[in-house]
Structure formats: C-alpha cells, structure tokens
Design an enzyme around this catalytic site. Structure first.
Site, PDB file in Angstrom:
ATOM      1  CD  GLU A   1     -17.554  -3.058 -29.357  1.00  0.00           C
ATOM      2  OE1 GLU A   1     -17.448  -2.104 -28.739  1.00  0.00           O
ATOM      3  OE2 GLU A   1     -18.520  -3.327 -30.410  1.00  0.00           O
TER       4      GLU A   1
ATOM      5  CD  GLU B   1     -21.639  -1.814 -26.631  1.00  0.00           C
ATOM      6  OE1 GLU B   1     -20.345  -2.038 -26.461  1.00  0.00           O
ATOM      7  OE2 GLU B   1     -22.000  -0.834 -26.937  1.00  0.00           O
TER       8      GLU B   1
END
Length: 475
Positions: A363, A171
């Site tokens: 995720e 991320e």
C-alpha cells in the site's frame, strides 16, 4: 553538484504493478447472499464512531460491479490486484458452516482476474471480524488462533490452486492500536492490556494460517510458485533532536509500531523496549507463542504512507513519544506529511534489520481533496500525481540500494469508505461518485498507467505529457 548521477529509472519486466482494496471499504452489500454480520457492520452503526454516520452498506458497490472495475484494471495495465476476503461472507458465524454463495463470489472474481492476466493477491484478514466471533471475545479469545486457521483452510482448499499470493493479516498494529487501545476502529475498545493480548492472538493466528498454507498448498512443479506473507504498516521514526531522550523515544515508538509484529514473525522474539512501553500491561510471550508466530515466509508486504519525527513526552500513553509536526512540509487530507525519502529509508531499514526476504510495497497512496462529482472524462489531481511520481522514484532508489523488492500496489484502486473517516477522504486512482457510482479516472491513474507501460522509464522525464495524453481511457 552530486558526486554521481542517479541511475536511470527502469523496473524489471517481471515487477508486479498493482492496486489494492479492502472488502468492507469497497464491496457494499455486506449481508448479501447469506453473509454474516461483521464487526465493522456493527461498528459503523454505533453513534459517533464514523464521520457523518457513513456505512459500508453500498460503499463502491464493488460486490456487484467488480466486472466493471476489472475492466478499469485492464485499462490501467495492472499485473496484480490485491484485495481482501470478508471472513463473514465465507463463514457467517465465523466458524463451522461454510456459505457456498460467498465462496463462489470470490471464485468467480479470481477466475476472471486470471483470465485477464492479473494476478490475484488475497489478504485473509483486513479488519472485518465476524460479529459472532467478536461476541466471543474476538482477538482476545485464545481460541481465535484455531478459528482463523480453520477459515484459512477453507480458502486454501478452494482457491489455493489458483491464487499465487496470499497475506495472512493486514496491518496487525492498526488492529491492536485502533481497535483495542484507542477505540477509533472496530471493536472500539480502550485498554493497553487488551492491545497487548490481541497482538499475541493475531500473531498466533498468522502462524497457524501459514502452517495451514504449507500443508494444503505445497509447491508443485506443474504450477507457478505459490507465496504467503504478512503485511505490516511501517512508519519510520526519526528523533526530533540529537538528545538521548529523543533517541530513546524514537526507539520506543519504532518498537511499538514497526517491530512489535516483525520481530516475532521473523526473529521469534519481541522487541526489548516493549516491556517499558506497555508497563504493567505487558506479559512476556511464551516460547510456544513465539515459535508459532515465527513461520517461514515467502515475502513481507510493507504499507508506507508517511514518517514520524518524535520527541520524548512522558504524557503520551504507552510510548512516551510525541510526533512533531513538520510545519514547512506538505500534508495530505489525513494530516500525514508527504515524505518520499521515508519510503526509501523504510525499505533499506528492513533489509538492514531482517535481511533479503522478498518485499512488496503493498500500500502507498495519498488523500487529497477531490470534488464529489466530476464532469468530463478525467479528474485533475496534481498533488496526488506529484505524490505518486515522487514515491515511485523513492521506490526505485531503494531497489538501486539493493532492496529485494518485487512489486508495488497503489492505495487505492477506488475512492472508498476510509474507515472512521467515512467517505471524507479520497485515496483512489479512480474517482467514485457515491451518489451514482460513476467511475472516473484521475490523472494519477493515467500517470500510473504510463509508468506500468514504460516499466517506469517515464519517471525519468522532468515534465509530464499533457493530461489527455496520459489517460488510459475516455469515459
């Protein structure tokens, strides 16, 4: 009546089923065995930064209890475990001297996972920068591209022959937005200029690590294929109305969050909306920076939690796009809307934008209230069960739509330190009593175990079996 019946749910036998964690969130013992200080070790000690003054000093004690947690993975039936490595455990000063004890810790974990038939999926960087490098400018220093490449080389040389999947960064948008723009995450800065610079450094480091991987972990016929990719968080942006202004706002928000890192990595360019988004803070990437960022990837990992419905708002910093809360929707403890169709839309969007590159959902999960302690062999968590079931069905719908999807990782294996939220938000499949470190499976874990065992066929059922029948183990 719909024009067609949905296809029965069944995932292929080689589909990867995993769970994910991050080093600072679960390991504890941050300075054990010669490790150096990380940016998060320092950030949590800054007053007002983390809820209740929580730290990762103990966390889930995974650094010492990982063999116990490995048994939980086996009981769930996981076929892969995604975890990150603490850079400062390997290189206490961030560069130069290697810490043999830190490297040996991860070597033992990898070997044990392989022996258990669980494929390790390693993320090189999940937000915990060595403090010694942060002192030298961190992700603002152009030298960090080489520092990261050197760190990656150490790990590829030590573990490249055993680890089948690697991700360079987790991320990068959160690193820049939380760490350099809004100051809610380490290192806690607030500057649009710094956020724009950090993005370029991160993607340079990503490209440098991929180059190191290609040089040090070449494909060989005598071992399984080795893969490297990039993990991004995607939040689909839906305009709040049909107005031109709201559509433009959604495009700006999409460029800032979703395409800012994917376009350089996969197209060798930056989104055309970004100069407008950043304004005077924007500086065009050089041809060399774009070429370095665009390295051949074996997969992309997508982290999906929620969507955003946005409207034009000139008062909002940078994007000039404000989220519109969906008042009739269910929201998690982190105030995120529960919207499973967004996962399908995200995966189909990626296919449309970037083609058939292999994807993994790296995720996906939800924080709902759980009590701090649990009596009994399991914890009932019906909202999280519903979240998981509906998102896995959305996952299958994306595959049915032609998405080249190869695996799913639930966030998270364990309740853990949820960054600036401290221990107030619980995402785990497994409940952790932080006072005693007792692990207790939640019914979500039981459902996930059944999904894995049935290759998803149990998701066709309209009614779940009783909780006790789902549980992988009584503890």
């Amino acid at each position: 009546m719909p024009p067609f019946a949905p296809a029965p749910i069944e995932f292929p036998a080689n589909f990867l089923w995993g769970a994910a964690t991050a080093a600072y969130q679960v390991e504890g013992s941050p300075l054990a065995d010669g490790a150096g200080i990380s940016s998060w070790h320092r950030f949590v000690r800054t007053p007002g930064r983390v809820r209740d003054g929580d730290t990762g000093d103990i966390a889930c004690d995974h650094y010492r209890r990982w063999p116990e947690d490995l048994q939980l993975m086996r009981q769930l039936g996981l076929t892969s475990y995604r975890f990150s490595i603490s850079w400062s455990r390997i290189l206490p000063e961030g560069r130069g001297r290697v810490n043999p004890a830190g490297l040996a810790h991860y070597e033992r974990k990898v070997d044990a996972l392989l022996a258990a038939g669980i494929a390790p999926n390693i993320t090189l960087y999940h937000w915990d920068l060595p403090a010694a490098l942060d002192d030298r400018g961190g992700w603002l220093n152009p030298d960090i591209v080489e520092w990261f490449g050197d760190y990656a080389e150490v790990l590829f040389k030590a573990l490249g022959d055993r680890v089948p999947m690697w991700a360079t960064l987790n991320e990068p948008w959160v690193i820049t937005d939380g760490g350099y723009l809004h100051g809610t995450l380490a290192p806690g800065h607030r500057s649009a200029f710094e956020a724009a610079i950090a993005a370029r450094r991160l993607m340079g480091a990503h490209g440098r690590a991929v180059q190191a991987f290609r040089a040090l972990v070449p494909a060989r016929p005598d071992r399984p294929e080795r893969k490297i990719g990039l993990v991004v968080n995607i939040e689909p942006k839906y305009p709040a109305s049909s107005s031109v202004a709201d559509h433009a706002a959604a495009a700006r928000a999409d460029a800032y969050m979703n395409r800012q890192f994917l376009d350089p990595a996969l197209r060798g360019q930056t989104p055309p909306e970004l100069p407008e988004v950043f304004g005077e803070a924007w500086e065009d990437w050089t041809a060399e920076e774009l070429a370095l960022a665009r390295q051949p990837l074996d997969f992309v990992g997508i982290n999906y939690y929620t969507r955003a419905v946005v409207r034009d708002d000139p008062a909002v910093w940078l994007q000039r796009a404000a989220p519109v809360r969906q008042v009739q929707a269910t929201h998690t403890e982190t105030a995120w809307e529960v919207y499973p169709p967004g996962l399908t839309d995200t995966l189909l969007w990626f296919k449309q934008q970037y083609g058939d590159l292999p994807l993994y959902v790296t995720e996906n999960g939800s924080a709902f209230y759980d009590p701090p302690t649990v009596d009994g062999p399991w914890l009932e968590d019906p909202l999280r069960v519903d979240y998981l079931r509906r998102h896995l069905r959305a996952l299958h719908a994306a595959r049915a739509g032609g998405v080249n999807l190869h695996g799913y990782y639930a966030w998270s294996l364990l309740d853990n330190l949820e960054w600036a939220h401290g221990y107030s938000k619980r995402f785990g499949l497994i409940h952790v009593d932080y006072a005693t470190q007792k692990r207790t499976p939640k019914v979500t874990a039981a459902l996930y175990a059944q999904v894995i065992a049935s290759q998803g066929r149990c998701l066709n059922d309209t009614v779940d079996p009783p909780s006790a029948g789902l549980l992988p183990v009584s503890r």
